[in-house]
Design a protein around this motif. Structure first.
Motif, short mmCIF file in Angstrom:
data_model
loop_
_atom_site.label_atom_id
_atom_site.label_comp_id
_atom_site.label_asym_id
_atom_site.label_seq_id
_atom_site.Cartn_x
_atom_site.Cartn_y
_atom_site.Cartn_z
N ARG A 37 0.62 -0.76 0.07
CA ARG A 37 0.63 0.13 0.29
C ARG A 37 1.15 1.07 0.19
N THR A 38 1.91 1.09 0.55
CA THR A 38 2.96 2.50 0.74
C THR A 38 4.33 2.22 0.13
N ARG A 39 4.85 2.74 0.13
CA ARG A 39 6.14 2.90 -0.14
C ARG A 39 7.44 2.73 1.03
N ALA A 40 6.82 2.80 1.81
CA ALA A 40 7.81 2.41 3.10
C ALA A 40 7.53 0.88 3.69
N GLU A 41 6.59 0.76 3.21
CA GLU A 41 5.88 -1.14 3.41
C GLU A 41 6.92 -2.36 2.74
N TRP A 42 6.79 -1.52 1.28
CA TRP A 42 7.27 -2.29 0.75
C TRP A 42 9.18 -2.32 0.98
N PHE A 43 9.78 -1.24 1.13
CA PHE A 43 10.75 -1.01 1.37
C PHE A 43 11.17 -1.93 2.70
N ALA A 44 10.64 -2.10 3.61
CA ALA A 44 11.03 -3.01 4.88
C ALA A 44 10.85 -4.65 4.44
#
Length: 152
Positions: A37-44
């Motif tokens: 849903r977010t780049r931060a979620e993907w990045f994690a």
């Protein structure tokens, strides 16, 4: 079918460059890949070194899907030499030479206001500029597409 390309810019401040190139090209933040849903979620999901942040990168795309995707990535080393590859920002090329030149210089001035710097002016043809981190690019008129080119 021709291959599609992405362009990657190395930088020291990804968010600064992302803001500039969004303004320069009319690009938007690229949505994260599904199912995130977010780049931060993907990045994690990545096992990255401590201290790396999602703010150390930005991904931009053309909202119409025509232009190449831009990846803007923070790197530890500074820029030291002239780019071997650069971006050309193209303004509409129709009209007489004076009208084209007026569009080129107006776009160059708009990009100065966005944080760019004019490096050299080739009267009547193009303007060499740099983005806020010194990456060279040109502002010029668009050329007519060849009859064999098609939209993909």
């Amino acid at each position: 079918m021709a291959a599609r390309i992405d362009l990657t810019l190395d930088c020291t401040d990804a968010q600064l460059l992302a803001a500039f190139w969004k303004e320069a090209l009319g690009y938007i933040d690229e949505p994260p890949p599904a199912p995130f849903r977010t780049r931060a979620e993907w990045f994690a999901q990545f096992d990255l070194p401590e201290g790396d942040s999602v703010d150390d990168a930005a991904w931009l795309c053309d909202p119409d899907g025509a232009g190449p995707r831009l990846s803007i990535l923070k790197v530890p080393e500074p820029k030291t030499t002239k780019n071997r590859l650069h971006i050309d920002v193209r303004v509409p090329g129709q009209g007489n030479p004076d009208e084209r030149w007026a569009r080129i210089t107006a776009e160059a001035e708009r990009l100065v206001q966005a944080g760019g710097t004019i490096r050299e002016v080739f009267d009547g043809h193009h303007v060499v500029m740099t983005d806020p981190e010194g990456n060279e690019f040109c502002v010029a008129a668009a050329t007519a597409r060849r009859a064999t080119e098609t939209d993909s």
